[in-house]
Structure formats: C-alpha cells, structure tokens
Write a protein that holds these residues in place. Structure first.
Motif, PDB file in Angstrom:
ATOM      1  N   UNK A 100       0.824  -1.208   0.000  1.00 21.72           N
ATOM      2  CA  UNK A 100       0.000   0.000   0.000  1.00 21.72           C
ATOM      3  C   UNK A 100       0.863   1.265   0.000  1.00 21.72           C
ATOM      4  N   UNK A 101       1.914   1.266   0.820  1.00 19.89           N
ATOM      5  CA  UNK A 101       2.810   2.429   0.857  1.00 19.89           C
ATOM      6  C   UNK A 101       3.533   2.585  -0.471  1.00 19.89           C
ATOM      7  N   UNK A 102       3.922   1.459  -1.076  1.00 22.96           N
ATOM      8  CA  UNK A 102       4.596   1.517  -2.375  1.00 22.96           C
ATOM      9  C   UNK A 102       3.675   2.075  -3.445  1.00 22.96           C
ATOM     10  N   UNK A 103       2.407   1.666  -3.428  1.00 23.87           N
ATOM     11  CA  UNK A 103       1.451   2.207  -4.393  1.00 23.87           C
ATOM     12  C   UNK A 103       1.281   3.710  -4.243  1.00 23.87           C
ATOM     13  N   UNK A 104       1.475   4.215  -3.020  1.00 23.51           N
ATOM     14  CA  UNK A 104       1.363   5.655  -2.798  1.00 23.51           C
ATOM     15  C   UNK A 104       2.616   6.408  -3.214  1.00 23.51           C
ATOM     16  N   UNK A 105       3.796   5.793  -2.998  1.00 23.37           N
ATOM     17  CA  UNK A 105       5.057   6.509  -3.223  1.00 23.37           C
ATOM     18  C   UNK A 105       5.671   6.238  -4.589  1.00 23.37           C
ATOM     19  N   UNK A 106       5.264   5.175  -5.262  1.00 16.91           N
ATOM     20  CA  UNK A 106       5.915   4.799  -6.518  1.00 16.91           C
ATOM     21  C   UNK A 106       5.813   5.875  -7.601  1.00 16.91           C
ATOM     22  N   UNK A 261      -5.069   3.559  -7.432  1.00 18.09           N
ATOM     23  CA  UNK A 261      -6.248   4.426  -7.372  1.00 18.09           C
ATOM     24  C   UNK A 261      -6.927   4.325  -6.018  1.00 18.09           C
ATOM     25  N   UNK A 262      -6.981   3.121  -5.453  1.00 15.13           N
ATOM     26  CA  UNK A 262      -7.614   2.959  -4.144  1.00 15.13           C
ATOM     27  C   UNK A 262      -6.839   3.704  -3.063  1.00 15.13           C
ATOM     28  N   UNK A 263      -5.517   3.540  -3.049  1.00 15.09           N
ATOM     29  CA  UNK A 263      -4.718   4.181  -1.996  1.00 15.09           C
ATOM     30  C   UNK A 263      -4.797   5.698  -2.117  1.00 15.09           C
ATOM     31  N   UNK A 264      -4.644   6.225  -3.330  1.00 15.29           N
ATOM     32  CA  UNK A 264      -4.724   7.679  -3.510  1.00 15.29           C
ATOM     33  C   UNK A 264      -6.095   8.210  -3.126  1.00 15.29           C
ATOM     34  N   UNK A 265      -7.145   7.558  -3.646  1.00 17.34           N
ATOM     35  CA  UNK A 265      -8.495   8.031  -3.349  1.00 17.34           C
ATOM     36  C   UNK A 265      -8.820   7.969  -1.878  1.00 17.34           C
TER      37      UNK A 265
END
Length: 427
Positions: A100-106, A261-265
C-alpha cells in the motif's frame, strides 16, 4: 326376384372381401409385432450386461457433482491458505502494508527517475521523505495527547458531573442512587480486575514489540519494492504456469492501477474527512480536536466501519466534556461530512477504478477483522478490489465473458440424443 338375388349376392361378396382384408391386416400386424419383438430381443442380447453407470446419471446431477467436488477443493485450498496466513500474520500484514505504501510513493519515484536521478537515489529520497512525514504525524499526535491530558482529565470530571445532573433532571426518571450503584459497580469491577489488567499490560508489551517489528519489516519491504519492484514482479511470473503467464502478466498492471487508485483516493477522502470534522469540533470547543482528527484520518482507511467508530469517538468526547448540545452538534457535523464523503467524494475521486459493492465491503472488513484484527480490516477492501480487477481482466482476455447460457455444444448434443435406457429400444 332376379334383382333381389343379385343385390344379395353383391352384399355377400362384399362381406366376404371385407373379412378377407381384415384377416390379412391382422396377420400383417402380428408379423410386424413379431419382427419388432425380435429386434428388441436381439438389441438386448447385443447390449452389455453392465452398462456404464455414468451414462445412466442425469446430466444435471453430473454437473452438480462436478461443481461440488471442485468447490470442495477450492474451499480446502482457501482454508489451507488462511491457516498459513494466520501462522505468519505479522509478515503478511507487513508486506501488504508495504504494498500500500509503495502504491502511494511509486509515482514520486518514477517522476524523480524521469527527471534524471538514479533509481536508487529516487527511492532513497522518496522513502526518507515518506517515513519522516509519518514519523512527524505520530510525534504530533503523541505531543497533542500529552499536552492536553491534564486539561482533558479535569474537563472529563466536569463533564461527568454535568452528565449526572442532566440525567437527574431528564425525563428518564434516573435517581441518584441508581447512578451511584452504576459507579460503584464500575469501581468494583476495576478493583477486582487488577490481575487481568496486569496480564493485559504484559501482553501489551508483546504487542508493542510485534508492532515495532512489523513497522521495520514494512519499511524494509517498501524500500525494495520501490527500488526493484519490476524485477520482483518478473520473478513472480515465473511461478505461474507457462500457459497462463501472458494473461497474468497483462492482469498485473491493471491490478496495480486499481491498488494505486484505491490508496490515492482513500488518502484524499480520509484527509478531507479529518480536516472538516476536526475543524467542526475545534470550533465547537471540543478538546483534543487535533488528535481526534488524526484518529479519524487513520480510521477512514477502514471503509464504513472506521468512519462510524471515529465519528462515535468524537461524539463521546464532546458529550463527556461539553455536554449534550455540543455532542448533538458534533454528531450533526460528523453525519454531514460522512454523507458528503459517501455521495460526492468517493464517486468523484475513486470513480470507476475501484468498483466494490457495499455488501462486499462490509463482509470483507468483517472477515479481515476476524482473521487478522485491525490490520486485516485495513487490507481487506483493497485485496477485494484488486481481486475483482484481476478476475474481470482474466475473464475478458480469456474469452469467458459470462454471456454463454446453458451447457456446451457437446453436452447439448448428448442431451438431444441421449443414450437408450436399458428397457427401451435403441434409436
């Protein structure tokens, strides 16, 4: 007289001819019945004495049996997977949190890499910035709680006394003796639970060690996922059978897009909820407005359940510190913000990237909470969203769009021309 004799002769000849034709038809019918019986007897003699039992089972029963044993195999596989996950729950939750953190920072790492920095430097700068921000948020929350703890204790005592006076004057007909009995029961329960409280404290130390271990493991995993995620994905594809590898490789980017999209939203929605509810309770004079806003922000990552729990916390704090009317206004603020979130923010921000039915969300959160506690409740919904995307992608690219009704052509042919039953003539 000659005319009458001629007429009588004609009638007699007709009756005789009719009898002969009837006798001939009866003989022909008996010959046909005899030939048919002979054919049936020959067919029975030619048929094996023990026909295939599967051919005698109806088509619907065979389909139910095929689906039944496959369902049992899948259920057993899921049960084994859940047992394995339960055995290494800390590792699994840490890795999922790292995803989840990677999806946000990548995306930030990709932008820095396209700007000319090396992959390692981009990863180091992004991870350092992200971990520093998370650490500052944690320090700010602890600082606010410790700074307002004395004030909150005094306000809590005053709120309890005010709530007691309100109950005595309320139409619920509560007496002071009943309130004192409830307070005495609570004091007795606390006094007799000293050993349980001590053991809970010891378990709390163990939980704290596990939390720190999980955080370090999540940070370590995040660094490697940011730096070498593509090669890790390529290595994972080698574990998939060669026939299914192209479809799985195509489903990977779609699943990663859904997760991102889920993590950002969810991050944006949680920030808006925390900001506006925090401002509302701050202007209403509720103490610890900033820590409550941070709790609302963190709880918003658990859809539906987290929003209700954090809103209830704000209302309870307002009730015991400021009174009933402030609690009612706090409840109104929480309800208005959550309605705007559910009907405006989530459809607009998340859009069609994450399409999960509310019933699936509730069941996923409940299942995740039962299996792995709060961490399981947090990761359950993104897991369901990603699984939904992967399954839809595989169905679309595998030619199975779910539009076919009924059995396949071979089964249709078998149903149209079924095998002869033992007591029937073969076609």
């Amino acid at each position: 007289m000659p005319g009458i004799r001629r007429w009588f002769t004609l009638v007699k000849d007709g009756v005789v001819a009719l009898g002969e034709r009837r006798t001939q038809e009866q003989a022909r019918h008996e010959a046909e019945l005899l030939a048919e019986r002979q054919r049936i007897a020959e067919a029975r003699r030619a048929r094996p004495r023990n026909p295939d039992p599967a051919r005698a089972v109806p088509w619907g029963v065979r389909v139910a049996a095929e689906a039944g044993w496959r369902f049992l195999v899948l259920a057993a596989a899921v049960w084994v997977i859940m047992r394995v996950i339960g055995s290494v729950r800390l590792v699994v939750l840490a890795f999922v949190a790292a995803l989840l953190i990677t999806a946000l920072l990548e995306p930030t790492v990709s932008r820095l890499h396209r700007a000319g920095l090396s992959r390692g430097l981009s990863t180091a700068l992004t991870a350092l910035f992200g971990f520093v921000v998370l650490g500052l948020i944690g320090w700010f929350v602890v600082w606010q709680v410790l700074d307002n703890l004395d004030n909150l204790s005094g306000r809590l005592q005053e709120g309890i006394e005010e709530l007691k006076r309100w109950l005595l004057g309320s139409p619920f007909h509560v007496t002071e003796q009943q309130i004192n009995d409830v307070a005495g029961s609570l004091s007795h329960a606390i006094g007799t639970s000293t050993s349980e409280i001590t053991s809970t404290g010891l378990r709390g130390v163990t939980v704290l060690v596990e939390i720190i271990t999980g955080m370090l493991l999540a940070m370590f995993s995040t660094l490697f996922l940011l730096y070498d995620g593509r090669r890790i994905w390529q290595w994972t594809l080698k574990l998939v059978p060669a026939a299914a590898r192209p479809d799985v490789a195509d489903a990977g980017p779609a699943a990663w897009g859904t997760l991102t999209a889920y993590v950002r939203g969810t991050l944006i929605v949680a920030f808006i909820d925390a900001l506006f509810i925090g401002l509302g309770i701050y202007f209403l004079g509720v103490p610890l407005a900033v820590p409550i806003a941070v709790v609302i922000f963190l709880a918003s990552f658990v859809p539906l359940v987290g929003a209700v729990a954090s809103g209830a916390l704000a209302v309870v704090v307002a009730l015991v510190t400021q009174g009933v009317f402030t609690a009612l206004f706090t409840l109104l603020v929480v309800l208005v913000v959550q309605q705007i979130e559910g009907h405006v923010l989530q459809p607009f921000i998340l859009g069609r990237a994450v399409r999960v039915h509310p019933l699936a969300v509730v069941l996923a959160v409940a299942t995740g909470g039962v299996v792995a506690g709060i961490g399981g409740a947090v990761v359950a919904v993104p897991l369901v969203a990603v699984s939904n995307t992967v399954i839809g992608h595989l169905r679309a690219h595998g030619g199975d769009d779910g539009s076919a009704d009924g059995p396949p052509a071979a089964v249709e042919q078998e149903r149209a021309d079924p095998p002869a039953e033992p007591d029937q003539e073969p076609a």
